[in-house]
Design an enzyme around this catalytic site. Structure first.
Site, PDB file in Angstrom:
ATOM      1  N   ARG A  25      15.877 -13.243 -29.471  1.00 24.82           N
ATOM      2  CA  ARG A  25      17.024 -13.907 -30.088  1.00 24.82           C
ATOM      3  C   ARG A  25      16.851 -14.041 -31.596  1.00 24.82           C
ATOM      4  NH1 ARG A  25      18.777 -18.817 -31.766  1.00 24.82           N
ATOM      5  NH2 ARG A  25      21.008 -19.125 -31.471  1.00 24.82           N
TER       6      ARG A  25
ATOM      7  N   TYR B 186      22.840 -13.590 -17.773  1.00 22.93           N
ATOM      8  CA  TYR B 186      23.992 -14.495 -17.699  1.00 22.93           C
ATOM      9  C   TYR B 186      25.154 -14.142 -18.635  1.00 22.93           C
ATOM     10  CZ  TYR B 186      21.080 -16.848 -21.297  1.00 22.93           C
ATOM     11  OH  TYR B 186      20.283 -17.128 -22.369  1.00 22.93           O
TER      12      TYR B 186
ATOM     13  N   LYS C 297      30.476 -23.428 -18.529  1.00 21.58           N
ATOM     14  CA  LYS C 297      31.275 -22.463 -19.295  1.00 21.58           C
ATOM     15  C   LYS C 297      32.685 -22.421 -18.729  1.00 21.58           C
ATOM     16  CE  LYS C 297      27.133 -19.650 -19.887  1.00 21.58           C
ATOM     17  NZ  LYS C 297      26.329 -18.508 -19.470  1.00 21.58           N
TER      18      LYS C 297
ATOM     19  N   LYS D  34      20.382 -24.217 -16.703  1.00 26.74           N
ATOM     20  CA  LYS D  34      19.889 -23.843 -18.027  1.00 26.74           C
ATOM     21  C   LYS D  34      18.399 -23.552 -17.881  1.00 26.74           C
ATOM     22  CE  LYS D  34      20.259 -25.114 -22.848  1.00 26.74           C
ATOM     23  NZ  LYS D  34      18.905 -24.816 -23.261  1.00 26.74           N
TER      24      LYS D  34
ATOM     25  N   GLU E 176      26.001 -23.058 -14.521  1.00 27.92           N
ATOM     26  CA  GLU E 176      24.762 -22.302 -14.337  1.00 27.92           C
ATOM     27  C   GLU E 176      23.610 -23.232 -14.673  1.00 27.92           C
ATOM     28  OE1 GLU E 176      25.052 -18.926 -16.970  1.00 27.92           O
ATOM     29  OE2 GLU E 176      27.079 -18.533 -16.274  1.00 27.92           O
TER      30      GLU E 176
ATOM     31  N   CYS F  27     -18.398 -52.633 -21.847  1.00 30.30           N
ATOM     32  CA  CYS F  27     -17.164 -52.936 -21.115  1.00 30.30           C
ATOM     33  C   CYS F  27     -16.394 -54.058 -21.812  1.00 30.30           C
ATOM     34  CB  CYS F  27     -17.507 -53.347 -19.681  1.00 30.30           C
ATOM     35  SG  CYS F  27     -16.047 -53.844 -18.757  1.00 30.30           S
TER      36      CYS F  27
ATOM     37  N   SER G 184      24.191 -20.229 -30.251  1.00 30.10           N
ATOM     38  CA  SER G 184      23.465 -21.245 -29.508  1.00 30.10           C
ATOM     39  C   SER G 184      24.487 -22.065 -28.723  1.00 30.10           C
ATOM     40  CB  SER G 184      22.719 -22.095 -30.526  1.00 30.10           C
ATOM     41  OG  SER G 184      22.048 -23.102 -29.868  1.00 30.10           O
ATOM     42  N   LEU G 185      24.043 -23.098 -28.030  1.00 27.73           N
ATOM     43  CA  LEU G 185      24.990 -23.921 -27.275  1.00 27.73           C
ATOM     44  C   LEU G 185      24.992 -25.339 -27.820  1.00 27.73           C
ATOM     45  CD1 LEU G 185      24.100 -22.935 -23.610  1.00 27.73           C
ATOM     46  CD2 LEU G 185      26.271 -22.490 -24.745  1.00 27.73           C
TER      47      LEU G 185
ATOM     48  N   CYS H 113     -17.814 -57.376 -12.478  1.00 28.86           N
ATOM     49  CA  CYS H 113     -16.883 -57.228 -13.613  1.00 28.86           C
ATOM     50  C   CYS H 113     -15.486 -57.682 -13.153  1.00 28.86           C
ATOM     51  CB  CYS H 113     -16.845 -55.764 -14.060  1.00 28.86           C
ATOM     52  SG  CYS H 113     -15.574 -55.454 -15.303  1.00 28.86           S
TER      53      CYS H 113
ATOM     54  N   ASP I  22      14.700 -22.655 -18.846  1.00 31.08           N
ATOM     55  CA  ASP I  22      13.895 -22.957 -20.023  1.00 31.08           C
ATOM     56  C   ASP I  22      12.942 -21.792 -20.299  1.00 31.08           C
ATOM     57  OD1 ASP I  22      13.205 -24.492 -22.104  1.00 31.08           O
ATOM     58  OD2 ASP I  22      12.005 -25.932 -20.980  1.00 31.08           O
TER      59      ASP I  22
ATOM     60  N   CYS J  83     -17.899 -48.664 -15.845  1.00 31.79           N
ATOM     61  CA  CYS J  83     -18.584 -49.954 -15.858  1.00 31.79           C
ATOM     62  C   CYS J  83     -19.179 -50.117 -14.467  1.00 31.79           C
ATOM     63  CB  CYS J  83     -17.594 -51.085 -16.128  1.00 31.79           C
ATOM     64  SG  CYS J  83     -18.364 -52.705 -15.929  1.00 31.79           S
TER      65      CYS J  83
ATOM     66  N   SER K 171       0.835  -1.213   0.000  1.00 35.98           N
ATOM     67  CA  SER K 171       0.000   0.000   0.000  1.00 35.98           C
ATOM     68  C   SER K 171       0.867   1.260   0.000  1.00 35.98           C
ATOM     69  CB  SER K 171      -0.931  -0.003   1.202  1.00 35.98           C
ATOM     70  OG  SER K 171      -0.156  -0.071   2.363  1.00 35.98           O
TER      71      SER K 171
ATOM     72  N   GLU L 200      17.876 -14.861 -19.875  1.00 35.11           N
ATOM     73  CA  GLU L 200      16.696 -15.639 -20.214  1.00 35.11           C
ATOM     74  C   GLU L 200      15.462 -15.059 -19.541  1.00 35.11           C
ATOM     75  OE1 GLU L 200      17.737 -17.963 -22.193  1.00 35.11           O
ATOM     76  OE2 GLU L 200      16.140 -19.472 -22.348  1.00 35.11           O
TER      77      GLU L 200
ATOM     78  N   LYS M  79      22.341 -31.579 -20.897  1.00 35.15           N
ATOM     79  CA  LYS M  79      20.878 -31.631 -20.782  1.00 35.15           C
ATOM     80  C   LYS M  79      20.407 -32.789 -19.904  1.00 35.15           C
ATOM     81  CE  LYS M  79      18.398 -29.494 -23.613  1.00 35.15           C
ATOM     82  NZ  LYS M  79      18.453 -29.157 -25.009  1.00 35.15           N
TER      83      LYS M  79
ATOM     84  N   CYS N  20     -16.426 -57.289 -19.262  1.00 33.18           N
ATOM     85  CA  CYS N  20     -17.587 -58.101 -18.897  1.00 33.18           C
ATOM     86  C   CYS N  20     -18.741 -57.927 -19.878  1.00 33.18           C
ATOM     87  CB  CYS N  20     -18.047 -57.773 -17.477  1.00 33.18           C
ATOM     88  SG  CYS N  20     -18.728 -56.113 -17.328  1.00 33.18           S
TER      89      CYS N  20
ATOM     90  N   ASP O 216       2.195   1.730  -3.457  1.00 34.54           N
ATOM     91  CA  ASP O 216       1.160   2.326  -4.316  1.00 34.54           C
ATOM     92  C   ASP O 216       1.033   3.827  -4.092  1.00 34.54           C
ATOM     93  OD1 ASP O 216       0.703  -0.106  -5.332  1.00 34.54           O
ATOM     94  OD2 ASP O 216      -1.087  -0.524  -4.133  1.00 34.54           O
TER      95      ASP O 216
END
Ligand code: IVH
Length: 672
Positions: free
Chosen positions: A138, A227, A291, A117, A115, A409, A81-82, A432, A119, A427, A33, A175, A315, A412, A36
């Site tokens: 990218r 990074y 790295k 990775k 580090e 079914c 890229s890696l 059964c 996603d 069922c 608050s 990222e 990975k 049965c 704000d």
């Protein structure tokens, strides 16, 4: 005017500090608050004196106007890229590769920076005079899209660097990602308004960054881990580790789990640690980036066409995979629920080979529009069985028809029903064989009667050979009639009968759970056994009196009431009583459930750090067994944080939010 200018500067400083504390340090310093109020004051002054507005003012994060399209612009420095390594062997080969181009001298210390990775989606940020002037996606690494106005809404990206205001251009990469709780909230909102949910957080980030309206982006609470740093030449930084420190000092969020590793063995240790620990993080990761730390070494090794030679992405096994549907079958469970299942070409997924995936129910089948012969993407989330996430509609086999649930079914032959308001197909034929098999396996399971040796295979033999037609028949089995079955020798037959007889000693709560009444899990069974000390009391209870038990909702109450009103079930109970099973409670178990129920049931736990005796997943199992929930991140809703060694950021957050802390010992006492 100078006074107003001073006030504006002061307000901006305070707001920036508060922002940084909240979004980067995760350690709020002022109430929402108050924030704000300060924000509104700044907004008012700026609207009366527009000449005082600067682009780095906290009021200028969200632009007013949506753009009509994004403009493509070339990257000054391409984004490489890696290269990937999918196992430790490939990691070692990478080491051999770079060592073949660089002779490590005696006594030369080679450090690696590890580090996580993340996603998400890579971004390139440009700062000039210390001010954020550009944010670019990218793209293909050479050309990206200018999404500056969206990037400005990400609170963990500073609009202004903390110390560096030289006129030089500074480029920062990192990222953008969506925390998992935000991802879930976003998908829930989308489902409410009948929009297709995003398949995973990465898609959600990419989709969000390409939103034309920055107001929409602003509501999605993206975050950013920095990074990579490109400073003008002649800068004093010598290594990746120093770069990360620099970024942190300038006000960026840098992943706290980075580690400087003096050897490849240390890298391996880091990778193994995060293989499970990453599931407790509040964001998605898909590997570890390794790295070489030293910039001089990086420079000597340089790049191939696509990758730096000095870094590699190690990975974790994929948790999504592409495969083909060979067949679709249905499985009838112990409750009679009929689940469609895809039988697929075997495929590697999350470290195992998978060939079955659930298609859930009739509604999901319609949604997927799946056919035999389809190409599908399957997913494994945590421990849950794999599911079909998506079908590639372009690859439907020609003339194929969508799969439809059978009307009868398969076990049965009786007609299947669709209970009103439920997605399941069921069922309801009382004898059964599939329901019987499922009920027997459940009866023998660990949390129920715990009958060792009575697994699915034996159950199938018993049912198919007509030896068991009801749970109660188990208690009439003799070693002699078991040995007529091909697969069971005399010794195992004796053991099995002994195990079945032993189960007569199991307490009432387990017997009740073993009956497999819908909605009665092991926690509810304990609650019920605690309140209804004999099976007669429970069988005679009204819906209202069942519902009055703490933790027993209306639906559960109705299900129990209905169960005891089916004549076959009454006969079953009578027979079980005659065999000598415990259908009443003993004093000891009353005490146990009473002391546990309020402290653990429905409480939300988070576990952090290394516990003394239990692994985290063992602690999680114990808590869940008693009806508690375990989540990955601390929030205002968390009831307890279980703290082991090196509690870290979660501990800090819990302290700020006033969450109760427990040691492992205290947790075990609570669960006693
Ligand atoms: S370094 C030349 N570090 O992974 C160095 N990338 O598969 C290139 N990523 O495009 C990037 N976390 O989007 C680096 N800690 C991290 C990362 C990371 C995630 C992403 C990034 C990159 C992709 C390559």
């Amino acid at each position: 005017m100078p006074e107003i200018q001073q006030r504006v500067t002061k307000l901006r400083q305070e707001l920036q500090k508060a922002n940084y504390a909240y979004y980067v340090l995760d350690k709020p310093i002022i109430e929402d608050s108050i924030y704000d109020q300060l924000y509104r004051e700044l907004q008012n002054i700026e609207s009366q004196h527009p000449s005082l507005i600067t682009p780095d003012s906290p009021t200028q994060r969200v632009g007013e106007k949506p753009t009509s399209q994004f403009i493509s612009i070339p990257h000054d420095i391409p984004l490489y890229s890696l290269d990937n390594a999918f196992n430790l062997d490939e990691l070692r080969k990478w080491q051999e590769r770079w060592q073949s181009r660089y002779e490590v001298r005696n006594n030369e210390k080679i450090d690696y920076v590890c580090e996580l990775k993340i996603d998400g989606a890579a971004l390139a940020l440009t700062y000039k005079n210390g001010q954020l002037i550009k944010g670019i996606t990218r793209g293909d690494g050479k050309i990206g899209e200018d999404i500056t106005q969206n990037v400005r809404t990400i609170r963990s990206i500073p609009l202004k660097l903390a110390f560096n205001d030289s006129s030089a251009i500074v480029e920062i990469r990192g990222e953008a990602f969506l925390p998992l709780d935000e991802f879930e909230r976003l998908n829930m909102e989308r489902e409410e308004v009948k929009e297709t949910p995003f398949a995973n957080p990465r898609n959600a980030v990419a989709g969000t960054l390409r939103q034309l309206d920055p107001n929409v982006v602003n509501q999605r609470r993206l975050q950013f881990f920095a990074y990579t740093l490109h400073l003008p030449q002649n800068n004093p930084l010598n290594s990746q580790w120093e770069s990360l420190e620099w970024l942190k000092n300038q006000g960026f969020l840098v992943n706290p789990h980075r580690q400087l590793c003096p050897s490849l063995e240390a890298v391996v240790k880091y990778f193994r640690h995060w293989e499970t620990a990453r599931h407790y993080l509040p964001y998605m990761t898909d590997g570890v980036v390794v790295k070489l730390n030293n910039f001089r070494l990086q420079k000597q090794l340089g790049f191939t066409k696509k990758f730096p030679r000095w870094a590699i992405a190690l990975k974790y096994p994929a948790e999504e995979a592409l495969t083909m549907v060979k067949d679709i079958i249905v499985n009838v469970g112990r409750t009679g629920a009929v689940t469609p299942i895809a039988i697929m070409e075997p495929v590697h997924l999350g470290g195992t080979i998978v060939q079955r995936a659930t298609l859930h129910n009739r509604d999901r089948l319609t949604e997927l529009n799946i056919r035999v012969g389809d190409t599908v993407i399957i997913r494994k989330a945590g421990e849950i069985i794999p599911e079909v996430l998506r079908v590639l509609p372009e690859l439907h086999p020609p003339y194929s028809e969508p799969y439809e649930m059978p009307s009868h079914c398969p076990e049965c032959g009786s007609m299947l029903v669709h209970p009103l308001g439920e997605a399941v197909t069921r069922c309801i034929h009382i004898s059964c064989p599939a329901i019987l098999r499922g009920s027997l396996v459940h009866w023998a399971s660990r949390d129920a009667l715990d009958i060792r040796g009575l697994g699915e295979k034996i159950v199938i033999l018993l049912v198919n050979n007509g030896l068991v037609k009801s749970i109660a028949d188990l208690y009439d089995l003799t070693p002699e009639n078991l040995t007529i079955l091909d697969r069971i020798g005399l010794k195992s037959a004796y053991n099995l009968v002994a195990a079945i007889n032993n189960s007569k000693k199991q307490p009432w709560a387990r017997v009740l759970y073993g009956l497999g009444i819908r909605h009665v899990g092991n926690v509810t069974a304990k609650l019920l056994a605690n309140n209804f000390h004999t099976v007669e009391q429970l069988a005679q209870a009204s819906v209202a009196s069942l519902n009055s038990v703490y933790g027993v909702g209306k639906e559960i109450a109705k299900s129990i009431y209905d169960w005891f009103n089916i004549p076959e079930n009454v006969t079953l109970i009578k027979r079980l009583e005659d065999t000598g099973l415990q259908l009443q409670t003993s004093y000891h178990s009353v005490v146990k459930t009473e002391s546990t129920q309020n402290k653990v049931l429905d409480k939300i736990f988070v576990i952090t750090g290394k516990l003394q005796t239990l692994t985290r997943s063992e602690a999680k199992d114990l808590i869940e067994k008693e009806g508690g929930k375990v989540t990955g991140s601390v929030s205002r809703k968390t009831d307890y944080l279980v703290v082991g060694k090196n509690g870290g950021i979660k501990l800090k957050k819990a302290l700020i939010l006033g969450v109760s802390l427990l040691t492992e010992k205290e947790l075990l006492n609570l669960l006693k």
